[in-house]
Write an enzyme that holds these catalytic residues in place. Structure first.
Site, PDB file in Angstrom:
ATOM      1  N   SER A   8       0.859  -1.193   0.000  1.00 36.49           N
ATOM      2  CA  SER A   8       0.000   0.000   0.000  1.00 36.49           C
ATOM      3  C   SER A   8       0.887   1.232   0.000  1.00 36.49           C
ATOM      4  CB  SER A   8      -0.925   0.029   1.223  1.00 36.49           C
ATOM      5  OG  SER A   8      -0.175   0.141   2.419  1.00 36.49           O
ATOM      6  N   CYS A   9       0.385   2.312  -0.614  1.00 33.03           N
ATOM      7  CA  CYS A   9       1.087   3.590  -0.620  1.00 33.03           C
ATOM      8  C   CYS A   9       0.088   4.690  -0.270  1.00 33.03           C
ATOM      9  CB  CYS A   9       1.737   3.859  -1.982  1.00 33.03           C
ATOM     10  SG  CYS A   9       0.583   4.060  -3.349  1.00 33.03           S
ATOM     11  N   PRO A  10       0.540   5.904   0.070  1.00 31.14           N
ATOM     12  CA  PRO A  10      -0.382   6.939   0.534  1.00 31.14           C
ATOM     13  C   PRO A  10      -1.522   7.253  -0.429  1.00 31.14           C
ATOM     14  CG  PRO A  10       1.842   7.556   1.095  1.00 31.14           C
ATOM     15  CD  PRO A  10       1.943   6.312   0.256  1.00 31.14           C
ATOM     16  N   THR A  16       1.542   1.016  -5.004  1.00 30.49           N
ATOM     17  CA  THR A  16       0.864  -0.151  -4.438  1.00 30.49           C
ATOM     18  C   THR A  16       0.948  -1.342  -5.378  1.00 30.49           C
ATOM     19  OG1 THR A  16      -0.672   1.239  -3.188  1.00 30.49           O
ATOM     20  CG2 THR A  16      -1.357  -1.027  -3.618  1.00 30.49           C
TER      21      THR A  16
END
Length: 504
Positions: A8-10, A16
């Site tokens: 996951s990424c921001p 992601t």
């Protein structure tokens, strides 16, 4: 070994899924079975419980808190950021295997509630500030995307409904309340007004959401109420996104301070539902409305007037600077600063079609498309300068580039930083300058060529992207030709050995 991973990424868009693919490929190359759950912006499909139960170890390649982490309790694990998985997937796989062999267990229970963006409490002040900001921005972007596209569709429909380009201006002058009260489903003008108002309402949440989730990252749930109240107060006094940034940090620290008070047991039960939201909201709201709101609003007005006053060479120079920032770290902090500047500009009240803020957004998106498209082009025309893995990445980079996902160039930059980044900065700067010079505009904050119908002067936009792509690709080819990459040489030597073995 059997490994499971969560990525996951921001923003939940590019890193992601790139990390997931990189881990799967690296695992396969090393002889391991790796199954990945992507927790991205589109949601996630949880791993099969049987797969989790059979797994030897777990990889957390996440910049967000992993959802339902208790599923993996008791299993050996490694916890790395999502960029580590993108840049060095084989290293992450090796670390996971080592953790399994060492028998490093995970926590036996569920993780405590935490902000959506994983904030490293032991990090330096600068890193924490960036992580808090990215929390707010990650929640803000969907509101901007929805509102921007609805407004763009409204302008397009208005040009048909009013029979000319002036329709995009006409629709902004119609009273939405009157249209809602007497809505005619057969009227294109009414639909244009409704779409415009809906988009504006979505934009209305931008500052409160930004403020609320910055505060959330700092103080967890106690920060939400004062953060949203402070953001709404910033909007009320005209302090805009600068006010939202200030109230986000103020609300977070005030809520965190109050939540740490040592109060009698009888009061503890009402602290989270009454005392903390009441006191923190009062402090933040009064501070914004009475003390700091007007100076920040004046600064926002000055910034807006400065942007609207830009023209000619000054506008082109801004395009150069923003383009260079977009091309420098390909989705990193500098890239995100330029993107956030463009996105928050879209929320400026009273913007008319063709406003400078829309030109800034167009320049930023065009420049962000250049690097992956250029690497895709370079790997197509000069394959011998790239490894086989890079050639495969180049094929995927076509789609990533036209979709405005700058991270598609990261695998190339990780392997050959100075040549790729230098070429990217030059080409992206050219594209940013040309987009400004051509007067292209964009209301939507994302989408690449998929939102071409929403772009003002689309031919100029496409031309700017194409020219920047060619410039970047040419620079990459020239720089790699002068100094051969040892990885490419080793790759080709391995091919020659394989051919020789087949011939024998």
């Amino acid at each position: 070994m059997k490994l499971v991973a969560v990525t996951s990424c921001p923003t939940g868009i590019a890193h992601t899924y790139m990390a997931a693919e990189a881990l799967e490929q690296a695992g396969k190359a090393a002889g391991h079975d790796v199954q990945v759950e992507t927790q991205g912006a589109a949601g996630s499909t949880p791993l099969d419980p049987a797969v989790v139960a059979a797994a030897d170890g777990v990889i957390y390649a996440a910049d967000l808190e992993v959802k339902d982490k208790a599923r993996f309790a008791g299993k050996p694990f490694v916890d790395v950021g999502v960029k580590k998985a993108v840049h060095d997937a084989p290293g992450v796989i090796a670390a996971a295997v080592a953790a399994v062999e060492a028998g490093v267990p995970a926590s036996a229970g569920p993780a405590p509630a935490a902000p959506a963006t994983k904030v490293d409490r032991d990090a330096g002040a600068g890193t924490k500030v960036r992580q808090w900001l990215m929390t707010g921005v990650s929640y803000m972007i969907p509101f901007v995307a929805a509102g921007g596209i609805l407004i763009a569709l409204s302008f397009m429909l208005a040009q048909v409904a009013w029979g000319g380009a002036e329709g995009a201006i006409e629709v902004t002058g119609v009273d939405a309340g009157t249209v809602v009260a007497a809505f005619d489903p057969l009227s294109l003008q009414h639909w244009a007004v409704i779409l415009l108002k809906t988009g504006q309402l979505s934009f209305g949440f931008l500052v409160p959401v930004l403020s609320g989730f910055i505060a959330y990252a700092i103080a967890d749930r106690p920060g939400l109420v004062p953060g949203f109240v402070g953001g709404a107060a910033a909007g009320f006094v005209g302090a805009g996104f600068l006010g939202g940034l200030v109230t986000g940090f103020l609300a977070g620290f005030v809520a965190l301070w109050i939540s740490r008070w040592n109060v009698p047991k009888g009061v503890r039960g009402i602290m989270p539902v009454v005392v903390i939201p009441l006191l923190s909201s009062a402090i933040v709201g009064i501070t914004m409305l009475v003390l700091i709101g007007r100076p920040i609003a004046s600064a926002m007005t000055g910034l807006t007037n400065w942007l609207n006053g830009l023209s000619g060479a000054n506008l082109v120079l801004m395009g150069v600077i923003l383009g260079a920032m977009m091309g420098f770290d390909l989705g990193g902090p500098i890239n995100k600063v330029a993107y956030t500047f463009a996105v928050t500009g879209l929320a400026t009240e009273g913007l008319q079609p063709g406003a400078v803020q829309y030109q800034v957004m167009a320049a930023v998106m065009a420049a962000g498309m250049v690097a992956p498209l250029a690497l895709a082009l370079a790997t197509t025309v000069r394959k011998q300068l790239f490894t086989h893995a890079e050639q495969e990445n180049g094929k995927a980079a076509w789609l990533l580039g036209i979709s405005f996902i700058s991270e598609g160039a990261i695998p190339f930059a990780a392997a050959d930083p100075w040549r790729i980044i230098l070429s990217s900065v030059v080409g992206s700067s050219v594209t940013g300058a040309l987009t400004m010079a051509f007067g292209s505009t964009l209301v939507a904050p994302h989408g690449g060529l998929w939102v071409l119908p929403l772009i003002g002067n689309p031919l100029g936009f496409v031309a700017a992207v194409a020219i920047g792509t060619v410039v970047t690709a040419l620079l990459v080819v020239v720089l790699k030709t002068f100094k051969h990459d040892p990885l490419v040489a080793a790759d080709r030597a391995a091919d020659d050995q394989a051919l020789a073995a087949q011939a024998a």
